[in-house]
Design a protein around this motif. Sequence first.
Motif, short mmCIF file in Angstrom:
data_model
loop_
_atom_site.label_atom_id
_atom_site.label_comp_id
_atom_site.label_asym_id
_atom_site.label_seq_id
_atom_site.Cartn_x
_atom_site.Cartn_y
_atom_site.Cartn_z
N LYS A 265 -9.49 32.74 79.31
CA LYS A 265 -8.49 32.45 80.35
C LYS A 265 -7.34 33.47 80.29
CE LYS A 265 -5.79 28.88 82.44
NZ LYS A 265 -5.11 27.62 82.27
N ILE A 266 -6.95 33.82 79.07
CA ILE A 266 -5.86 34.79 78.93
C ILE A 266 -6.25 36.14 79.53
CG2 ILE A 266 -4.56 36.15 77.21
CD1 ILE A 266 -4.52 33.54 75.50
N SER A 367 15.94 39.88 75.40
CA SER A 367 15.08 38.91 74.71
C SER A 367 13.87 38.55 75.55
CB SER A 367 15.88 37.65 74.39
OG SER A 367 16.46 37.15 75.58
N MET A 368 12.82 38.19 74.86
CA MET A 368 11.60 37.73 75.54
C MET A 368 11.00 36.62 74.70
SD MET A 368 8.25 39.77 76.65
CE MET A 368 8.01 40.82 75.28
N THR A 369 10.46 35.61 75.39
CA THR A 369 9.80 34.51 74.68
C THR A 369 8.31 34.54 75.00
OG1 THR A 369 11.76 33.13 74.68
CG2 THR A 369 9.67 31.99 74.48
N ILE A 370 7.50 34.42 73.96
CA ILE A 370 6.06 34.26 74.16
C ILE A 370 5.77 32.82 73.80
CG2 ILE A 370 3.76 34.99 73.42
CD1 ILE A 370 4.90 37.75 72.85
N THR A 371 5.43 32.02 74.79
CA THR A 371 5.34 30.57 74.56
C THR A 371 4.19 29.94 75.35
OG1 THR A 371 6.55 28.48 74.64
CG2 THR A 371 6.99 30.02 76.41
N ASN A 372 3.84 28.76 74.89
CA ASN A 372 2.79 28.01 75.58
C ASN A 372 3.37 27.07 76.64
OD1 ASN A 372 0.07 27.45 75.89
ND2 ASN A 372 0.10 25.73 74.46
N VAL A 373 4.69 26.89 76.59
CA VAL A 373 5.27 25.84 77.44
C VAL A 373 6.23 26.45 78.46
CG1 VAL A 373 6.48 23.63 77.46
CG2 VAL A 373 5.02 24.21 75.52
N GLN A 374 5.73 26.47 79.67
CA GLN A 374 6.53 26.98 80.79
C GLN A 374 7.77 26.09 80.96
OE1 GLN A 374 4.26 26.99 84.37
NE2 GLN A 374 5.46 28.66 85.23
N LEU A 388 1.23 31.65 77.22
CA LEU A 388 -0.03 31.70 76.46
C LEU A 388 -1.21 31.15 77.25
CD1 LEU A 388 1.18 30.48 72.94
CD2 LEU A 388 0.90 32.82 73.77
N HIS A 389 -0.93 30.26 78.19
CA HIS A 389 -2.00 29.63 78.99
C HIS A 389 -3.03 28.93 78.12
CE1 HIS A 389 -0.39 31.57 82.53
NE2 HIS A 389 -0.44 32.73 81.91
N ALA A 390 -2.60 28.36 77.02
CA ALA A 390 -3.57 27.75 76.09
C ALA A 390 -3.79 26.27 76.38
CB ALA A 390 -3.09 27.93 74.65
N TYR A 402 -2.11 29.97 68.02
CA TYR A 402 -2.09 31.18 67.18
C TYR A 402 -2.98 32.26 67.79
CZ TYR A 402 -3.13 34.14 63.07
OH TYR A 402 -3.32 35.19 62.20
N THR A 403 -4.22 31.91 68.10
CA THR A 403 -5.12 32.93 68.64
C THR A 403 -4.66 33.37 70.04
OG1 THR A 403 -6.65 31.11 69.15
CG2 THR A 403 -7.17 32.48 67.25
N ALA A 404 -4.08 32.44 70.80
CA ALA A 404 -3.55 32.82 72.12
C ALA A 404 -2.37 33.79 71.95
CB ALA A 404 -3.13 31.58 72.89
N GLN A 405 -1.52 33.51 70.97
CA GLN A 405 -0.39 34.41 70.73
C GLN A 405 -0.89 35.82 70.41
OE1 GLN A 405 1.30 32.02 67.60
NE2 GLN A 405 2.73 30.96 68.94
N LEU A 406 -1.93 35.88 69.57
CA LEU A 406 -2.47 37.21 69.22
C LEU A 406 -3.05 37.91 70.45
CD1 LEU A 406 -4.16 36.70 65.73
CD2 LEU A 406 -1.79 37.16 66.31
N ALA A 407 -3.78 37.15 71.25
CA ALA A 407 -4.40 37.77 72.44
C ALA A 407 -3.32 38.29 73.39
CB ALA A 407 -5.30 36.76 73.14
#
Length: 600
Positions: A265-266, A367-374, A388-390, A402-407
């Motif tokens: 999906k990512i 700043s930038m946030t990498i997150t799963n929660v919009q 992350l779209h996880a 974790y794996t979504a963050q890496l991708a």
Amino acid sequence: MCGIVGYIGNDDSKEILLKGLEKLEYRGYDSAGIAVMNENGVHVFKEKGRIADLRSIVKEDVLAKTGIGHTRWATHGVPSTENAHPHQSTSGRFTLVHNGVIENYELLKREYLKDVTFVSETDTEVIVQLIELFVNDGQEVLVAFRKTLTLLKGSYALALLDSQNNETIYVAKNKSPLLVGLGDSFNVVASDAMAMLQVTNQFVELIDKEVVIVTKDHVTIQNLNGETINRKPYTAELDESDIEKGTYPYYMLKEIDEQPLVTRKIIQMYQDEQGNLTIDPKIIKAMNETDRIYIIAAGTSYHAGLVGKQFIEKMAKIPVEVHVASEFSYNMPILSEKPLFIFITQSGETADSRSVLVQIKEMGHSSMTITNVQGSTLSREADYTLLLHAGPEIAVASTKAYTAQLAVIAILADVTAKSRNITVDFDLIHELGIVANAMEVLCDSKEELEHISREFLSVTRNCFFIGRSIDYYVGQEGALKLKEISYIQAEGFAGGELKHGTIALIEEGTPIIALATQESVNLSIRGNVKEVVARGAKPCIISMKGLEMDDDTFVIPEVHDLLTPLISVVPMQLLAYYAALHRDCDVDKPRNLAKSVTVE
Ligand code: M6R
């Protein structure tokens, strides 16, 4: 930490509140309570333990169309019925649930509430007593509520009932997450949207220091000066099935199995119509303008940051530092001239990370946030967000995030590299596709991994993970997974570091999980394995196809060597999962923990 819900409408509120709390249980699960209000007054039910324990004491025949609820992760006072929320003022007129920490509660007690007898050890009780004090002094409820808020130092998401007005829930927030959900002749309050998807998918975000007056037909948002604020609702892009376990015994297993799908999906979400990887040009500009990236994160997200640093430095050639959020403020490094801060956070609510964000924003940095929660706090407050779209991650132990963050970081590094005319010598879309396939193979190897887990982890007190280079970081994540859900004392070490102290802990039979997925260090990590075996350790070697040797315990499929963490972590997750299962631990809700760590 802690979850709160509220409902006001035409239906009986009990079941809606209880169902909502069940969905929020991942935020804290040591005690829970609801308060419901009808023409006969307020009825409070609270119990130590899980929502199921609370459910068993709620009286069916109390019908009430207004109510609030809370599931607790103890900060002030042990988990007990007395300390469970809701808390009430002395007269019983006001009833309150609270998520957060009031730092100055003792001072407030001394200054304002000397004559009050407190029944709990919580900081929360101070809030509800202050409201009653100011009302008794002649102030209107809303004025007393606002005045109380101006005295509080710390974090709060609050929902308040007044037994003299069963048509309103008063709500406020500062630093702790809180949403209002909108319905037809009802409205709800919740720490996150998942809790109230059962009744609505329309939500309004609340901003710090706002007060909200919620009735069944209206939601009025005000600032602390009483001025009304208009804000449009948004539709939560979540499906109820995303938050169900389905046929899985635990969310953690479901979330491990979702990793191939999430990876695919990512790739899709970050591709343009021509099939090229793409990222918001503003973000790429920020990446190109910075002279040094500072990654700030906690726990698993910190471990993702350690691997992410390798991706960004190797692919985009930008220097990166990775810092534990809770330590950053005390040990702030000398910053470069044009720093870019990247916050990695599944929940987007981690208080330690947020406090760094607040600090660096005051200093004027990007700043930038990498997150799963919009729409999460860190996403709203940073200049840029990458999602992350996880799908919702509910198990306390983080896996697919974790794996979504890496991708996502790999994609960020790749797109940045291309924008700088730096050649990346592999096709990331293709390689991530191979990763997704390899994840599938690993998810299909559960039986074998369960067997390995039983052999190495079923009776041990401790376990060490070793690796070199990028494997070292995956070992740290493997150790965190194992300790947090199975309570086996576990640590991840750099292979070469063992002999500088840790090797003293090796005894006859101590399990050592060694990762060997990197050709450049394959022989040296195997040398470290020999050193511990000579001292009695029981080695479990996890290698990668192409690098395997005779004694290896488990071999993962071959993927691009920079991307191995995305798959070598999967056996770590499954080993931990089965270790917890074999020890009868509650896999999804390990003791003392909560999913969202919203206190510093
Ligand atoms: O939501 P965040 O990613 O900011 O959370 C950070 C940590 O609390 C989290 O990763 C924690 O370490 C997990 N329970 C690990 O599995």
